[in-house]
Design a protein around this motif. Structure first.
Motif, PDB file in Angstrom:
ATOM      1  N   THR A 556       0.820  -1.217   0.000  1.00 16.70           N
ATOM      2  CA  THR A 556       0.000   0.000   0.000  1.00 16.70           C
ATOM      3  C   THR A 556       0.849   1.260   0.000  1.00 16.70           C
ATOM      4  O   THR A 556       0.565   2.218  -0.726  1.00 16.70           O
ATOM      5  N   TYR A 557       1.929   1.298   0.811  1.00 17.73           N
ATOM      6  CA  TYR A 557       2.685   2.533   1.012  1.00 17.73           C
ATOM      7  C   TYR A 557       4.107   2.481   0.450  1.00 17.73           C
ATOM      8  O   TYR A 557       4.790   3.506   0.401  1.00 17.73           O
ATOM      9  N   PHE A 561      11.213   5.174   2.322  1.00 15.08           N
ATOM     10  CA  PHE A 561      10.564   6.416   2.733  1.00 15.08           C
ATOM     11  C   PHE A 561      11.611   7.468   3.112  1.00 15.08           C
ATOM     12  O   PHE A 561      12.594   7.152   3.793  1.00 15.08           O
ATOM     13  N   ASP A 599       7.109  11.156   3.056  1.00 13.79           N
ATOM     14  CA  ASP A 599       6.502   9.968   2.450  1.00 13.79           C
ATOM     15  C   ASP A 599       5.535   9.291   3.398  1.00 13.79           C
ATOM     16  O   ASP A 599       4.634   8.569   2.963  1.00 13.79           O
ATOM     17  N   GLN A 600       5.745   9.478   4.708  1.00 12.79           N
ATOM     18  CA  GLN A 600       4.842   8.919   5.719  1.00 12.79           C
ATOM     19  C   GLN A 600       4.157  10.048   6.473  1.00 12.79           C
ATOM     20  O   GLN A 600       4.747  11.127   6.671  1.00 12.79           O
ATOM     21  N   ASP A 637      -3.153  10.989   4.518  1.00 16.89           N
ATOM     22  CA  ASP A 637      -3.282   9.853   3.602  1.00 16.89           C
ATOM     23  C   ASP A 637      -2.864   8.528   4.225  1.00 16.89           C
ATOM     24  O   ASP A 637      -3.034   7.472   3.597  1.00 16.89           O
ATOM     25  N   SER A 638      -2.260   8.554   5.413  1.00 16.68           N
ATOM     26  CA  SER A 638      -1.816   7.319   6.076  1.00 16.68           C
ATOM     27  C   SER A 638      -2.835   6.931   7.145  1.00 16.68           C
ATOM     28  O   SER A 638      -3.104   7.692   8.079  1.00 16.68           O
ATOM     29  N   PRO A 642       3.034   3.332  10.929  1.00 11.11           N
ATOM     30  CA  PRO A 642       3.914   2.342  10.293  1.00 11.11           C
ATOM     31  C   PRO A 642       4.277   1.227  11.271  1.00 11.11           C
ATOM     32  O   PRO A 642       4.584   1.477  12.446  1.00 11.11           O
TER      33      PRO A 642
END
Length: 781
Positions: A556-557, A561, A599-600, A637-638, A642
């Motif tokens: 998905t991600y 990152f 990115d996260q 968007d997350s 993580p």
């Protein structure tokens, strides 16, 4: 006592004088010369000086008698003959032997050096003249010392042996015996309080009292005297101003093993406060003084409360510059068992600080200490600022002890010098260590940190450590006084590789590398606000057979990152004692989040708090409580935190007794996989520990050794299960908390800090991995 056969002390004064009288025929004669035969130890010049005869001077029986007495009084001689030979007066002497050897054997309770020091003061030392009468005095004194320690069966045996060249060997054999036990403590004359209440705070206990770490039932004279003072304080704190201890008796059983103690008292009656007044000169508003007086009319008199009031008044005046205030209380007892209390105050002049000096800081620079001082030179001496300065220096953690002493300047009445005396302790460590746990196996690596780098107060740290699961390298530098206002600046470079491949955590590898810059701003003496910004690159390498959760996340991600991570931390730290705190508290709250554009998108909030309480006002008996809470999640968007940022629980620093990072939510696999579920962590952390810290009776240096009984509890949970998870349950369930009890032992050795943990899991689930034992060894300097 065994004494060898030796020459008896035969003074022979009468025969000597008789010979002189015969030779002189009772007429004074002129001495042509004086000779002393038999000298070995005493120099001849001293002997002639003691005799006092001059060539060509007349002598008679009185002068000879005085000379003989003077020689004997030196202690050197056991026999003296005097006769005339060809107009020469001859003193024929026999010297006592000197002490050629001195041994002390059998002493454990009293240090040999202390015994030798006492013997030296009594003249019993190698090279000194042997005096038999001294031995009896020494034996009696040693016996008294052991009696004071409750060793009534102790025996002192002194053996004296002849040695060549007119010397004597002395051996003191000590049989210390056994300490007499207190069988019964009886207080006679008490009516208002029973014995159990009165002896509750006694150090001494009857022999039925059992404590494996206590010697309370062993009799010692000093301990009983302290208990009598405790008894007096008890009654005075209850208002019994007429209380007195009439007598105290100690009785021994026939075998000298049992002790019976009887304390006879007269209680009197309690007194109540009738009136309160102030007298003397008050340089500050009277209301400020009255605020310190907590007694009220009708209250029971309490000496401890009066002492606290005196300290409060002295502190109040000291905070206004009157550092040498003298406060006394004058009680006036009235017939109806009431008492008037008059507080007399003599403030003296205002006092200013002339000079502040530092000593004991062989490594730390003076400026590191001086910048922690809130009391300045040339300023009014303020009690609260002096105490605040002491506390701030203690919080540095560089010193085992800190003492601030005010010293009046000679020739003045309004100036003092402040001497800051510190004792430095290790402020650096090498964390590279040998470690082992049943779960992680061997842990090794290298890490060095110095909280007081080159005596500047700056912190430099480098870490390189490795275990079966991870490799980590980092270097950091922090300057707590980047500006004169106490703004700190730190920088950290780090690289971490986590390669999990065991039964507790899923098989995957994570590489992290980054750099972080931080600034800290002081809010008060104990509070600080720190802002940090880190640039971090993270790369994930999953196994050939990944769990549903890790595969879903990377699909998905992604698996690489670049993030810009900001954090802010508020901390309030008032811990005292350095590596092994003995007092104070510490609380910190941290918010860490990736910034927009990274990115996260995720955040983590953490709270850590701990506190130490002294038990019975002792820095050796402590109660320690610590708790950690954490929560994290994704934003924007997350949807998820993580998985590699998850919290874990289990093992050292968490819930001991369980496998390292083994608790909490489990991952899941497809039915075609051969892998078994393992811990994947969670976004909610709740762990805590409670410890009772106690001293070991055989340990002298409690600043470097710590033993504790602990109770750990907690777990990790999640409130955002992955959609592909089959083992996940959302929310916090208190029934899932895991608990353990155990014993921890830490020793700051000269070579390395060594720690052991032995823990028993109290409520493990059938699938939980337990870990009974861990140890770690590092180096401190």
């Amino acid at each position: 006592m065994i004494l060898p056969a030796c020459r008896e002390v035969d003074v022979k004064i009468v025969p000597a004088v008789f010979l002189v009288l015969i030779s002189m025929q009772s007429i004074a004669k002129t001495v042509e010369d004086v000779r002393v035969d038999g000298l070995v130890q005493m120099p001849s010049a001293r002997a002639f000086d003691v005799i006092g005869f001059d060539e060509g001077k007349s002598y008679d029986s009185d002068k000879v008698y005085q000379a003989i007495n003077s020689l004997f009084n030196t202690g050197y001689f056991s026999d003296i003959d005097v006769y005339e030979e060809n107009s020469i007066l001859v003193f024929d002497v026999v010297e006592r032997p000197s002490i050629g050897n001195l041994l002390i054997e059998g002493n454990d309770l009293i240090n040999t050096e202390d015994l030798e020091r006492g013997l030296k003061l009594s003249g019993l030392e190698v090279g000194e003249i042997y005096k038999p009468e001294t031995l009896n005095q020494i034996a009696q004194e040693l016996q008294r010392q052991y009696y004071a320690l409750g060793r009534y069966s102790a025996k002192i045996d002194i053996v004296v042996e002849d040695m060549p060249r007119n010397r004597t060997g002395i051996t003191i054999n000590i049989d210390e015996g056994e300490t007499a036990k207190i069988v019964h403590i009886n207080i006679v004359g008490n009516k208002d309080f029973d014995d159990e209440v009165l002896t509750e705070d006694f150090e001494s206990r009857e022999t039925g009292y059992w404590n494996p770490f206590s010697s309370a039932d062993e009799y010692a004279k000093g301990k009983i005297e302290g208990d009598i003072n405790t008894l007096k304080s008890f009654y005075l704190d209850k208002g019994y101003l007429d209380f007195s201890v009439v007598s105290s008796q100690v009785s021994l059983s026939a075998d000298k093993r049992d002790v019976y103690i009887v304390i006879n008292v007269e209680e009197g009656a309690p007194y109540y406060v009738n009136d309160l007044s102030l007298s003397g000169s008050l340089p500050i508003p009277e209301d400020n003084v009255w605020k310190q007086i907590t007694h009220k009319k009708g209250d029971v008199f309490s000496r401890s409360e009066v002492t606290r009031i005196i300290e409060g008044i002295s502190t109040e005046l000291g905070n206004n510059g009157y550092l040498f205030t003298n406060v006394n209380v004058i009680p006036e007892k009235l017939e109806n068992h009431t008492v008037n209390l008059s507080y007399q105050i003599t403030p003296g002049p205002k006092v200013y600080v002339r000079r502040i000096t530092f000593s004991g800081n062989s490594e730390t620079k003076d400026e590191v200490l001086r910048r922690e001082m809130t009391q300045f030179e040339g300023a009014l001496a303020v009690h609260s600022k002096i105490q605040s300065s002491k506390r701030r220096i203690e919080r540095l953690g560089f010193f085992g002890s800190v003492n601030l002493q005010t010293r009046p300047v000679p020739g003045t009445t309004d100036q003092v010098d402040i001497d800051v005396v510190v004792q430095e302790q290790p402020s650096g460590s090498i964390q590279a260590s040998i470690g082992f746990s049943d779960d992680d196996g061997l842990i090794y690596g290298f890490g060095i940190s110095k909280s007081n780098f080159m005596g500047t107060g700056n912190r430099l740290a480098f870490n390189a450590s490795q275990s079966d699961d991870y490799t980590s390298y980092s270097i950091s530098y922090n300057n707590p006084y980047f500006t004169v206002d106490g703004v700190s600046r730190g920088v950290r470079f780090y690289y971490q590789v986590s390669d999990y491949d065991d039964d507790d955590i899923e098989d995957y590898q994570i590489d992290k590398k980054g750099v972080e810059l931080s600034y800290g701003y002081p809010l008060s003496d104990t509070q600080n606000l720190t802002f940090a910004l880190a640039v971090q690159e993270t790369q994930i390498d999953i196994s050939d057979d990944p769990s549903n959760e890790t595969e879903f996340f990377t699909n998905t991600y992604g698996d690489n990152f670049d993030d810009l991570i900001a954090s802010v931390t508020w901390s309030d730290n008032d811990l005292i004692g350095g590596i092994l705190p003995t007092n104070g508290y510490s609380t910190s709250v941290n918010l860490r989040a990736s910034t927009p554009g990274s990115d996260q998108q995720y955040y983590k909030i953490g709270l850590t708090s701990e506190k130490y309480w002294n038990i019975n006002n002792s820095s050796l008996w402590l109660f320690h409580a610590k708790a950690r809470f954490g929560y994290g999640n994704g934003y924007s968007d997350s949807e998820y935190l993580p998985f590699y940022e998850n919290y874990y629980a289990g093992g050292v620093g968490s819930v001991r007794g369980y496998g390292s990072s083994s608790l909490g939510p489990q991952n899941s696999y497809d039915s075609s996989s051969d892998e078994e579920s393992s811990a994947m962590g969670g976004n909610i952390l709740m762990v805590g520990t409670a410890e009772i810290i106690f001293p070991l009776p055989m340990v002298d240096d409690h600043k470097s050794v710590r033993t504790a009984l602990f109770l750990d509890g907690g777990n990790v949970f999640t409130d955002t299960c992955y959609s592909v998870s089959t083992n996940c349950t959302e929310g916090v369930e208190t029934s899932e908390f895991r608990y353990s009890i155990g014993l921890s032992w830490t020793w700051i050795t000269p070579i390395a800090p060594l720690s052991f943990n032995i823990a028993k899991a109290l409520n493990p689930d059938d699938d939980d991995d337990t870990d009974f034992f861990q140890f770690r060894l590092g180096t401190s300097f």
